[in-house]
Each structure stands twice: as structure tokens, then as C-alpha cells.
Design a protein around this motif. Structure first.
Motif, PDB file in Angstrom:
ATOM      1  N   ILE A  42     -11.731 -94.970  61.524  1.00  0.00           N
ATOM      2  CA  ILE A  42     -10.602 -95.850  61.229  1.00  0.00           C
ATOM      3  C   ILE A  42     -10.772 -96.392  59.813  1.00  0.00           C
ATOM      4  O   ILE A  42     -11.812 -96.951  59.470  1.00  0.00           O
ATOM      5  CB  ILE A  42     -10.526 -97.021  62.227  1.00  0.00           C
ATOM      6  CG1 ILE A  42     -10.341 -96.489  63.640  1.00  0.00           C
ATOM      7  CG2 ILE A  42      -9.402 -97.964  61.850  1.00  0.00           C
ATOM      8  CD1 ILE A  42     -10.397 -97.560  64.697  1.00  0.00           C
ATOM      9  N   ASN A  43      -9.773 -96.201  59.015  1.00  0.00           N
ATOM     10  CA  ASN A  43      -9.752 -96.777  57.674  1.00  0.00           C
ATOM     11  C   ASN A  43      -8.699 -97.868  57.653  1.00  0.00           C
ATOM     12  O   ASN A  43      -7.542 -97.637  57.963  1.00  0.00           O
ATOM     13  CB  ASN A  43      -9.413 -95.715  56.629  1.00  0.00           C
ATOM     14  CG  ASN A  43     -10.504 -94.690  56.493  1.00  0.00           C
ATOM     15  OD1 ASN A  43     -11.677 -95.031  56.593  1.00  0.00           O
ATOM     16  ND2 ASN A  43     -10.127 -93.439  56.288  1.00  0.00           N
ATOM     17  N   ILE A  44      -9.139 -99.055  57.270  1.00  0.00           N
ATOM     18  CA  ILE A  44      -8.203-100.174  57.191  1.00  0.00           C
ATOM     19  C   ILE A  44      -8.085-100.565  55.721  1.00  0.00           C
ATOM     20  O   ILE A  44      -9.081-100.884  55.075  1.00  0.00           O
ATOM     21  CB  ILE A  44      -8.691-101.376  58.027  1.00  0.00           C
ATOM     22  CG1 ILE A  44      -8.792-100.972  59.493  1.00  0.00           C
ATOM     23  CG2 ILE A  44      -7.747-102.551  57.833  1.00  0.00           C
ATOM     24  CD1 ILE A  44      -9.378-102.022  60.388  1.00  0.00           C
ATOM     25  N   LYS A  45      -6.892-100.505  55.228  1.00  0.00           N
ATOM     26  CA  LYS A  45      -6.615-100.893  53.848  1.00  0.00           C
ATOM     27  C   LYS A  45      -5.651-102.059  53.866  1.00  0.00           C
ATOM     28  O   LYS A  45      -4.689-102.065  54.619  1.00  0.00           O
ATOM     29  CB  LYS A  45      -5.962 -99.746  53.088  1.00  0.00           C
ATOM     30  CG  LYS A  45      -6.871 -98.908  52.301  1.00  0.00           C
ATOM     31  CD  LYS A  45      -6.058 -97.939  51.467  1.00  0.00           C
ATOM     32  CE  LYS A  45      -6.978 -97.078  50.651  1.00  0.00           C
ATOM     33  NZ  LYS A  45      -6.228 -96.135  49.843  1.00  0.00           N
ATOM     34  N   GLN A  46      -5.935-103.000  53.035  1.00  0.00           N
ATOM     35  CA  GLN A  46      -5.014-104.121  52.914  1.00  0.00           C
ATOM     36  C   GLN A  46      -4.763-104.351  51.435  1.00  0.00           C
ATOM     37  O   GLN A  46      -5.700-104.430  50.643  1.00  0.00           O
ATOM     38  CB  GLN A  46      -5.611-105.378  53.545  1.00  0.00           C
ATOM     39  CG  GLN A  46      -4.679-106.560  53.477  1.00  0.00           C
ATOM     40  CD  GLN A  46      -5.266-107.772  54.174  1.00  0.00           C
ATOM     41  OE1 GLN A  46      -6.391-107.763  54.619  1.00  0.00           O
ATOM     42  NE2 GLN A  46      -4.490-108.822  54.240  1.00  0.00           N
ATOM     43  N   GLU A  47      -3.527-104.438  51.103  1.00  0.00           N
ATOM     44  CA  GLU A  47      -3.161-104.707  49.730  1.00  0.00           C
ATOM     45  C   GLU A  47      -2.401-106.023  49.683  1.00  0.00           C
ATOM     46  O   GLU A  47      -1.512-106.264  50.489  1.00  0.00           O
ATOM     47  CB  GLU A  47      -2.270-103.590  49.184  1.00  0.00           C
ATOM     48  CG  GLU A  47      -2.970-102.268  49.061  1.00  0.00           C
ATOM     49  CD  GLU A  47      -2.073-101.190  48.493  1.00  0.00           C
ATOM     50  OE1 GLU A  47      -1.030-101.528  47.899  1.00  0.00           O
ATOM     51  OE2 GLU A  47      -2.437-100.023  48.648  1.00  0.00           O
ATOM     52  N   VAL A  48      -2.802-106.860  48.755  1.00  0.00           N
ATOM     53  CA  VAL A  48      -2.128-108.142  48.578  1.00  0.00           C
ATOM     54  C   VAL A  48      -1.432-108.095  47.223  1.00  0.00           C
ATOM     55  O   VAL A  48      -2.074-107.895  46.189  1.00  0.00           O
ATOM     56  CB  VAL A  48      -3.128-109.316  48.631  1.00  0.00           C
ATOM     57  CG1 VAL A  48      -2.407-110.628  48.402  1.00  0.00           C
ATOM     58  CG2 VAL A  48      -3.874-109.314  49.948  1.00  0.00           C
ATOM     59  N   VAL A  49      -0.153-108.249  47.274  1.00  0.00           N
ATOM     60  CA  VAL A  49       0.637-108.223  46.048  1.00  0.00           C
ATOM     61  C   VAL A  49       1.214-109.617  45.842  1.00  0.00           C
ATOM     62  O   VAL A  49       1.813-110.200  46.748  1.00  0.00           O
ATOM     63  CB  VAL A  49       1.781-107.179  46.151  1.00  0.00           C
ATOM     64  CG1 VAL A  49       2.620-107.189  44.886  1.00  0.00           C
ATOM     65  CG2 VAL A  49       1.202-105.801  46.409  1.00  0.00           C
TER      66      VAL A  49
END
Length: 67
Positions: A42-49
Motif C-alpha cells: 500500500i502506498n499512501i501519498k498525501q499532497e497539501v496544496v
């Protein structure tokens, strides 16, 4: 005729009972020798813009020690 049918039903019921008894011991359940391994890739990516208003950015830059 009804008597023959009743005898046939009794014979059928007896045959089914014997068959069910004979097959009843055939099912075995055992634990596996090796542990069960579940591999979850499982790859969890979170991007905060975020975007700042020009004035807000200037206030932050002026008061850098607060932030």
C-alpha cells in the motif's frame, strides 16, 4: 399401490440415512503447517496544496518569529 409407494419411501429414507452416515466422517479440518502471510503493498501519498494571499504572505514574512 399406496403400500408399495410407502415401502419405497421407507427404503429411500433408509438408503439416504445410511449414505449420510457413511459420508459423515469424510470431512476433516486441520490447521495449515505454515503461517498465513498476507502481503499488502500500500502506498499512501498525501499532497497539501495551499495558496496565500499576497498580503497574508507579507504579514507572515514580517512576523517570521511567530510562525
Amino acid at each position: 399401490m399406496m403400500r408399495n409407494r410407502a415401502v419405497g419411501m421407507v427404503a429411500l429414507a433408509a438408503t439416504l440415512a445410511i449414505t449420510a452416515t457413511a459420508l459423515g466422517g469424510c470431512v476433516t479440518v486441520s490447521a495449515p503447517d505454515k503461517p498465513i502471510v498476507i502481503n499488502l503493498n500500500i502506498n499512501i501519498k498525501q499532497e497539501v496544496v495551499y495558496r496565500l494571499d499576497g498580503k497574508a504572505k507579507a504579514v507572515i514574512d514580517e512576523n517570521a518569529e511567530i510562525f
